[in-house]
Design a protein around this motif. Structure first.
Motif, mmCIF file in Angstrom:
data_model
loop_
_atom_site.group_PDB
_atom_site.id
_atom_site.type_symbol
_atom_site.label_atom_id
_atom_site.label_comp_id
_atom_site.label_asym_id
_atom_site.label_seq_id
_atom_site.Cartn_x
_atom_site.Cartn_y
_atom_site.Cartn_z
ATOM 1 N N ALA A 373 -3.534 0.976 -24.370
ATOM 2 C CA ALA A 373 -4.101 1.684 -25.545
ATOM 3 C C ALA A 373 -5.395 2.587 -25.253
ATOM 4 O O ALA A 373 -5.423 3.737 -26.028
ATOM 5 C CB ALA A 373 -4.664 0.524 -26.705
ATOM 6 N N LEU A 374 -5.870 2.261 -24.035
ATOM 7 C CA LEU A 374 -7.129 3.051 -23.705
ATOM 8 C C LEU A 374 -6.636 4.477 -23.129
ATOM 9 O O LEU A 374 -7.044 5.687 -23.415
ATOM 10 C CB LEU A 374 -7.753 2.580 -22.597
ATOM 11 N N HIS A 375 -5.360 4.414 -22.458
ATOM 12 C CA HIS A 375 -4.695 5.688 -21.920
ATOM 13 C C HIS A 375 -4.215 6.411 -23.121
ATOM 14 O O HIS A 375 -4.494 7.683 -23.094
ATOM 15 C CB HIS A 375 -3.654 5.328 -21.198
ATOM 16 N N GLU A 376 -3.633 5.831 -24.132
ATOM 17 C CA GLU A 376 -3.092 6.533 -25.358
ATOM 18 C C GLU A 376 -4.066 7.162 -26.227
ATOM 19 O O GLU A 376 -4.181 8.586 -26.617
ATOM 20 C CB GLU A 376 -2.370 5.662 -26.318
ATOM 21 N N CYS A 377 -5.364 6.545 -26.287
ATOM 22 C CA CYS A 377 -6.501 6.945 -26.970
ATOM 23 C C CYS A 377 -6.888 8.129 -26.055
ATOM 24 O O CYS A 377 -7.364 9.191 -26.927
ATOM 25 C CB CYS A 377 -7.436 6.118 -27.210
ATOM 26 N N GLY A 378 -7.071 8.102 -24.813
ATOM 27 C CA GLY A 378 -7.407 9.094 -24.050
ATOM 28 C C GLY A 378 -6.608 10.405 -24.345
ATOM 29 O O GLY A 378 -7.112 11.591 -24.352
ATOM 30 N N GLU A 379 -5.245 10.248 -24.348
ATOM 31 C CA GLU A 379 -4.547 11.229 -24.615
ATOM 32 C C GLU A 379 -4.668 12.107 -25.774
ATOM 33 O O GLU A 379 -4.746 13.434 -25.933
ATOM 34 C CB GLU A 379 -3.177 10.962 -24.446
ATOM 35 N N GLU A 380 -4.975 11.203 -26.842
ATOM 36 C CA GLU A 380 -5.370 11.889 -28.057
ATOM 37 C C GLU A 380 -6.563 12.535 -28.207
ATOM 38 O O GLU A 380 -6.676 13.733 -28.637
ATOM 39 C CB GLU A 380 -5.184 10.865 -29.279
ATOM 40 N N ARG A 381 -7.477 11.950 -27.406
ATOM 41 C CA ARG A 381 -8.627 12.977 -27.361
ATOM 42 C C ARG A 381 -8.718 13.830 -26.491
ATOM 43 O O ARG A 381 -9.301 15.021 -26.951
ATOM 44 C CB ARG A 381 -9.928 11.799 -26.642
ATOM 45 N N GLY A 382 -7.815 13.938 -25.671
ATOM 46 C CA GLY A 382 -7.441 15.205 -24.628
ATOM 47 C C GLY A 382 -6.948 16.425 -25.598
ATOM 48 O O GLY A 382 -7.264 17.447 -25.515
#
Length: 382
Positions: A373-382
């Motif tokens: 979930a953290l990785h996916e949230c990071g991708e969305e932020r990026g």
């Protein structure tokens, strides 16, 4: 049982913020036996079970004495009163803490003097302590927040030069160490809460004070028991006491859990390291652990510039989160009158902190679900 049980990650895995069920299951047999023994003896408050836990907790913390009380707030309040701190005195407290820390100061009749904290660790520092000191300062409550002990050597030096007593609020730091010394053993006294969600938690409210000052321990034992003179049930000393005795059941539960505490803390460390390695730097940073400190990670706290978006993204992926703490103490309504200046780090952290799920029996699937979930949230932020 340790965390990160192997298994295939499931995208539908829901991760609660905390789950106490597995810890309860671990100690069920001992608690059942203790309950049966309690029923046979009808020894419901105090007694040998409580005294046995006090001895075990003092030994674990590396102090000569432990005094069991009803809750962590009473541990702080009775310690301040036992040290003679009251009206006219000031007590330094970091503003980034649970409200019970400052609450105890006010209930003792003293004045809280709020201090800022380090942006990396969220802990009181020698500089922020020195900045808060005045000629009226009698003590400092050093909070070992989120499971990490503060720099007790440097803080102790500042306090000693000012003639100020050091009391540790170790309510979130059961088993944590600073340069090999246990939290609670480095000040005049250490105060613990055993609220069920703590690293060492009871089945209700409970607390304790540890100290190597026998005179203070004697005063605390009197204060917790209506101010009675030890061994004289109908006679009371000079100080007005209260009812702050530990239930025997809670002592039995805590004794059973204490044998597992180091293993549970180790599991928490492994989970936090997994989070740290998986966290996208652009998304958030984790609260740092200072050299010399061994944290027990009561909480796994992130700092992010867009908290609402991160919490929403985690929730969409079935991951619960918490806030510790969204309003610093000096901005809480009952304590604003004691605030005389801005505390920029505490105020910034209050808007940016997010706590991830963390409990020692998390499965591998649950840990990986949080990381994903953290990785996916990071991708969305990026």
């Amino acid at each position: 049982m340790g965390p990160m049980v192997t298994g295939t990650p499931d995208a539908a895995t829901r991760v609660p913020f905390v789950d106490l069920g597995a810890m309860t299951h671990d100690v069920r047999a001992e608690v059942d036996a203790g309950w049966c023994d309690l029923l046979e003896r009808s020894d419901f408050v105090g007694g040998e079970s409580v005294e046995r836990f006090e001895r075990a907790w003092a030994s674990y913390c590396g102090t000569d004495e432990a005094v069991a009380v009803a809750n962590g707030t009473d541990a702080l309040l009775l310690t301040l009163r036992g040290l003679g701190i009251g009206p006219g005195d000031e007590v330094v407290v970091p503003a980034n803490t649970f409200v019970a820390t400052v609450e105890a100061v006010v209930l003792a009749g003293a004045i809280p003097r709020f201090a800022d904290v380090d942006p990396a660790t969220a802990l009181l520092t020698p500089a922020t302590l020195a900045d808060a000191l005045t000629p009226r300062t009698a003590a400092v409550l050093v909070v070992h927040l989120y499971g990490q002990p503060a720099d007790m050597d440097a803080l102790g030096e500042v306090a000693a030069r000012a003639g100020v007593m050091v009391v540790e609020d170790a309510a979130q730091a059961h088993g944590a160490t600073w340069r090999g010394r246990r939290a609670g053993s480095m000040g005049r006294a250490g105060c613990f809460s055993f609220y069920p969600g703590k690293n060492l938690g009871a089945f209700g409210d409970a607390g304790a004070v540890v100290t190597s000052d026998p005179a203070l321990a004697d005063v605390l034992r009197s204060l917790r028991n209506h101010g009675r003179i030890p061994g004289a049930h109908a006679r009371h000393g000079l100080l007005v006491g209260t009812n702050s005795r530990m239930d025997t059941l809670q002592a039995s539960v805590l004794a059973a859990k204490l044998a597992r505490l180091d293993g549970w803390n180790a599991a928490r460390r492994r989970i936090v390291e997994r989070y740290r390695s998986a966290l996208p730097p652009a998304l958030a940073r984790m609260i740092a652990v200072a050299p010399g400190a061994e944290s027990v990670h009561h909480l796994a706290v992130l700092v992010t510039t867009d908290r609402d978006a991160l919490r929403a993204g985690l929730a969409e992926r079935g991951v619960e989160s918490g806030l510790h703490y969204p309003v610093p103490c000096h901005r809480q309504a009952p304590y604003r009158r004691h605030s005389d200046r801005a505390l920029p780090v505490c105020e910034a952290l209050a808007d940016q902190v997010v706590s991830l799920p963390l409990f020692p029996h998390m499965t591998g699937d649950q840990v990986e679900a949080v990381c994903r979930a953290l990785h996916e949230c990071g991708e969305e932020r990026g």
